[in-house]
Design a protein around this motif. Structure first.
Motif, PDB file in Angstrom:
ATOM      1  N   GLY A 166       1.404  15.721  11.760  1.00 58.36           N
ATOM      2  CA  GLY A 166       1.253  14.802  12.882  1.00 58.36           C
ATOM      3  C   GLY A 166      -0.185  14.339  13.029  1.00 58.36           C
ATOM      4  N   VAL A 167      -1.125  15.289  12.887  1.00 55.73           N
ATOM      5  CA  VAL A 167      -2.555  14.949  12.957  1.00 55.73           C
ATOM      6  C   VAL A 167      -2.934  14.022  11.806  1.00 55.73           C
ATOM      7  CG1 VAL A 167      -4.893  15.868  12.779  1.00 55.73           C
ATOM      8  CG2 VAL A 167      -3.193  17.052  14.193  1.00 55.73           C
ATOM      9  N   ILE A 168      -2.455  14.338  10.594  1.00 55.08           N
ATOM     10  CA  ILE A 168      -2.776  13.513   9.414  1.00 55.08           C
ATOM     11  C   ILE A 168      -2.282  12.082   9.607  1.00 55.08           C
ATOM     12  CG2 ILE A 168      -2.260  13.154   6.967  1.00 55.08           C
ATOM     13  CD1 ILE A 168      -2.204  16.231   6.684  1.00 55.08           C
ATOM     14  N   LEU A 169      -1.026  11.928  10.052  1.00 59.43           N
ATOM     15  CA  LEU A 169      -0.459  10.590  10.243  1.00 59.43           C
ATOM     16  C   LEU A 169      -1.240   9.803  11.303  1.00 59.43           C
ATOM     17  CD1 LEU A 169       3.378  11.400  10.170  1.00 59.43           C
ATOM     18  CD2 LEU A 169       2.024  10.316   8.365  1.00 59.43           C
ATOM     19  N   THR A 170      -1.574  10.482  12.407  1.00 65.01           N
ATOM     20  CA  THR A 170      -2.309   9.811  13.486  1.00 65.01           C
ATOM     21  C   THR A 170      -3.703   9.389  13.033  1.00 65.01           C
ATOM     22  OG1 THR A 170      -1.094  11.142  15.117  1.00 65.01           O
ATOM     23  CG2 THR A 170      -3.078  10.016  15.881  1.00 65.01           C
ATOM     24  N   VAL A 171      -4.391  10.258  12.308  1.00 59.70           N
ATOM     25  CA  VAL A 171      -5.731   9.940  11.797  1.00 59.70           C
ATOM     26  C   VAL A 171      -5.657   8.764  10.818  1.00 59.70           C
ATOM     27  CG1 VAL A 171      -7.627  10.782  10.347  1.00 59.70           C
ATOM     28  CG2 VAL A 171      -6.718  12.226  12.169  1.00 59.70           C
ATOM     29  N   LEU A 172      -4.621   8.744   9.969  1.00 63.74           N
ATOM     30  CA  LEU A 172      -4.452   7.627   9.037  1.00 63.74           C
ATOM     31  C   LEU A 172      -4.282   6.313   9.790  1.00 63.74           C
ATOM     32  CD1 LEU A 172      -2.101   9.147   6.294  1.00 63.74           C
ATOM     33  CD2 LEU A 172      -4.484   8.438   6.020  1.00 63.74           C
ATOM     34  N   TYR A 173      -3.548   6.351  10.913  1.00 64.46           N
ATOM     35  CA  TYR A 173      -3.359   5.123  11.691  1.00 64.46           C
ATOM     36  C   TYR A 173      -4.677   4.669  12.315  1.00 64.46           C
ATOM     37  CZ  TYR A 173      -1.706   1.674  14.990  1.00 64.46           C
ATOM     38  OH  TYR A 173      -1.540   0.507  15.675  1.00 64.46           O
ATOM     39  N   LEU A 174      -5.435   5.616  12.874  1.00 69.95           N
ATOM     40  CA  LEU A 174      -6.725   5.267  13.475  1.00 69.95           C
ATOM     41  C   LEU A 174      -7.675   4.700  12.417  1.00 69.95           C
ATOM     42  CD1 LEU A 174      -7.233   8.328  15.867  1.00 69.95           C
ATOM     43  CD2 LEU A 174      -6.518   6.007  16.467  1.00 69.95           C
ATOM     44  N   ALA A 175      -7.635   5.274  11.195  1.00 67.90           N
ATOM     45  CA  ALA A 175      -8.468   4.763  10.108  1.00 67.90           C
ATOM     46  C   ALA A 175      -8.059   3.332   9.753  1.00 67.90           C
ATOM     47  CB  ALA A 175      -8.346   5.675   8.885  1.00 67.90           C
ATOM     48  N   TYR A 176      -6.754   3.078   9.722  1.00 68.56           N
ATOM     49  CA  TYR A 176      -6.267   1.725   9.429  1.00 68.56           C
ATOM     50  C   TYR A 176      -6.762   0.727  10.474  1.00 68.56           C
ATOM     51  CZ  TYR A 176      -3.110  -2.262   9.484  1.00 68.56           C
ATOM     52  OH  TYR A 176      -2.610  -3.538   9.536  1.00 68.56           O
ATOM     53  N   ILE A 177      -6.702   1.111  11.747  1.00 76.05           N
ATOM     54  CA  ILE A 177      -7.156   0.215  12.818  1.00 76.05           C
ATOM     55  C   ILE A 177      -8.644  -0.073  12.677  1.00 76.05           C
ATOM     56  CG2 ILE A 177      -7.552   0.051  15.308  1.00 76.05           C
ATOM     57  CD1 ILE A 177      -4.694  -0.470  14.541  1.00 76.05           C
ATOM     58  N   LEU A 178      -9.435   0.966  12.386  1.00 73.41           N
ATOM     59  CA  LEU A 178     -10.880   0.781  12.244  1.00 73.41           C
ATOM     60  C   LEU A 178     -11.197  -0.161  11.078  1.00 73.41           C
ATOM     61  CD1 LEU A 178     -12.245   4.397  12.892  1.00 73.41           C
ATOM     62  CD2 LEU A 178     -12.502   2.367  14.358  1.00 73.41           C
ATOM     63  N   ILE A 179     -10.494   0.022   9.952  1.00 70.83           N
ATOM     64  CA  ILE A 179     -10.715  -0.839   8.789  1.00 70.83           C
ATOM     65  C   ILE A 179     -10.331  -2.283   9.108  1.00 70.83           C
ATOM     66  CG2 ILE A 179      -9.943  -1.320   6.432  1.00 70.83           C
ATOM     67  CD1 ILE A 179      -9.654   1.729   6.077  1.00 70.83           C
ATOM     68  N   THR A 180      -9.222  -2.438   9.828  1.00 71.64           N
ATOM     69  CA  THR A 180      -8.739  -3.788  10.161  1.00 71.64           C
ATOM     70  C   THR A 180      -9.704  -4.511  11.091  1.00 71.64           C
ATOM     71  OG1 THR A 180      -6.441  -3.059   9.948  1.00 71.64           O
ATOM     72  CG2 THR A 180      -6.811  -5.096  11.143  1.00 71.64           C
ATOM     73  N   LEU A 181     -10.301  -3.789  12.013  1.00 69.31           N
ATOM     74  CA  LEU A 181     -11.191  -4.403  13.004  1.00 69.31           C
ATOM     75  C   LEU A 181     -12.593  -4.655  12.474  1.00 69.31           C
ATOM     76  CD1 LEU A 181     -10.141  -2.449  16.234  1.00 69.31           C
ATOM     77  CD2 LEU A 181      -9.595  -4.821  15.639  1.00 69.31           C
ATOM     78  N   THR A 182     -12.941  -4.026  11.349  1.00 67.87           N
ATOM     79  CA  THR A 182     -14.303  -4.204  10.826  1.00 67.87           C
ATOM     80  C   THR A 182     -14.328  -5.234   9.704  1.00 67.87           C
ATOM     81  OG1 THR A 182     -13.937  -2.322   9.329  1.00 67.87           O
ATOM     82  CG2 THR A 182     -15.040  -1.883  11.430  1.00 67.87           C
TER      83      THR A 182
END
Length: 316
Positions: free
Chosen positions: A300-316
């Motif tokens: 659950g932590v891994i999946l959530t962190v992957l999503y947050l990483a995706y959002i950060l990459i998308t916004l930068t």
């Protein structure tokens, strides 16, 4: 002010979507449609209604980035966030689920969607292909429903688990729910799309990024709420089925219907990153579907962190 109006639009969408589901479920049960069929079709489509209305509004207002980004971003959020957060709260025992057929159909729908997007536009013909694939998915669901009907006890359980079902609901309340849903959905979608475009222009962010992040996350909230409750109740089949079913409806029904109403241009930017993240996120589920692994808190932590990483990459 625009942020407030986007939030208001999201609230209206969520409330209207819930009202539409409640009204449709109770109308269907009152006229004799089996509860299992209602779960597989009307409820699934009802919870995807906000995404559908947003994509149609965005296509008509020449904001294709929002129309497609909403669907792609929602599918990514459904797997990484909607399964990740509930698993942190309570492990999802997917080892007891038999979702192989539906999972394979979801992967096939994702590949078909990306292949059609390579044309550069989702046109009328592409929409017919997607809706044809949706008909096959629904046909498979009806076949599975007929198999389940043979077990009377299973049917009774299904009656209890159809969210929003109330055998004693009067006709006038059913009509009110349907009216609120049908009026509220386009109103909420209009508010979100108009003000999301204003925000995008003000901050120099593309419609695509707004669709992939802000709008996609907002329209994934119903799936998140459903999956959290399913995880806490140890109903892994409901949690996993909710995500797989929602993703198939997003790709096949929403883009299929929208492209028949109005052509949607596909931004080449999607092929650089987002389409492959969506497909990769779907493939992450292989161990849980085929190898009978549970989605533990660590996962659950891994999946959530992957999503947050995706959002950060998308916004930068």
């Amino acid at each position: 002010m625009e942020w407030l109006l986007v939030s208001l639009g999201l609230v209206i969408l969520l409330l209207a979507g819930d009202a539409l589901v409640r009204g449709a479920v109770n109308l269907s049960l009152r006229i004799g449609i089996p509860a299992l069929i209602v779960s597989l079709t009307i409820v699934a489509f009802g919870t995807s209604a906000p995404e559908l209305l947003i994509s149609i509004q965005a296509a008509l207002k020449n904001a294709p980035g929002i129309a497609i980004g909403n669907v792609v971003g929602s599918n990514i959020a459904n797997i990484l966030l909607v399964l990740g957060i509930p698993a942190i709260l309570a492990p999802i025992h997917t080892s007891h689920c038999n979702s192989k057929r539906n999972f394979v159909m979801m992967i096939a729908a994702s590949v078909l969607f990306i292949a059609l997007a390579a044309d550069g536009f989702f046109r009328f013909g592409n929409g017919l292909v997607l809706l044809g694939a949706l008909a096959l998915v629904l046909g498979s669901a009806f076949y599975q429903a007929r198999c389940h009907k043979k077990a009377e006890a299973a049917m009774e359980m299904d009656e209890e688990e159809v969210e929003g079902a109330d055998p004693d609901m009067p006709w006038w309340r059913i009509i009110v729910f349907l009216f609120l849903g049908l009026v509220g959905l386009p109103l909420g979608a209009d508010l979100m799309v108009d003000n999301a475009e204003i925000i995008a222009r003000r901050y120099g962010v593309s419609d695509t990024v707004i669709g992939l992040t802000l709008i996609a996350l907002g329209t994934s909230l119903p799936e998140l709420a459903t999956t959290v409750m399913a995880a806490l109740r140890r109903q892994a089949d409901v949690a996993l089925g909710n995500v797989i079913g929602s993703n198939m409806f997003n790709l096949l029904a929403i883009i299929g219907i929208t492209s028949i109403i109005h052509p949607i241009r596909v931004d080449p930017e999607f092929f650089e990153f987002d389409f492959w993240v969506m497909l990769g996120a779907s493939l992450i589920l292989i161990p849980f579907v085929f190898l009978k692994r549970d989605i533990t808190r660590i996962w659950g932590v891994i999946l959530t962190v992957l999503y947050l990483a995706y959002i950060l990459i998308t916004l930068t």
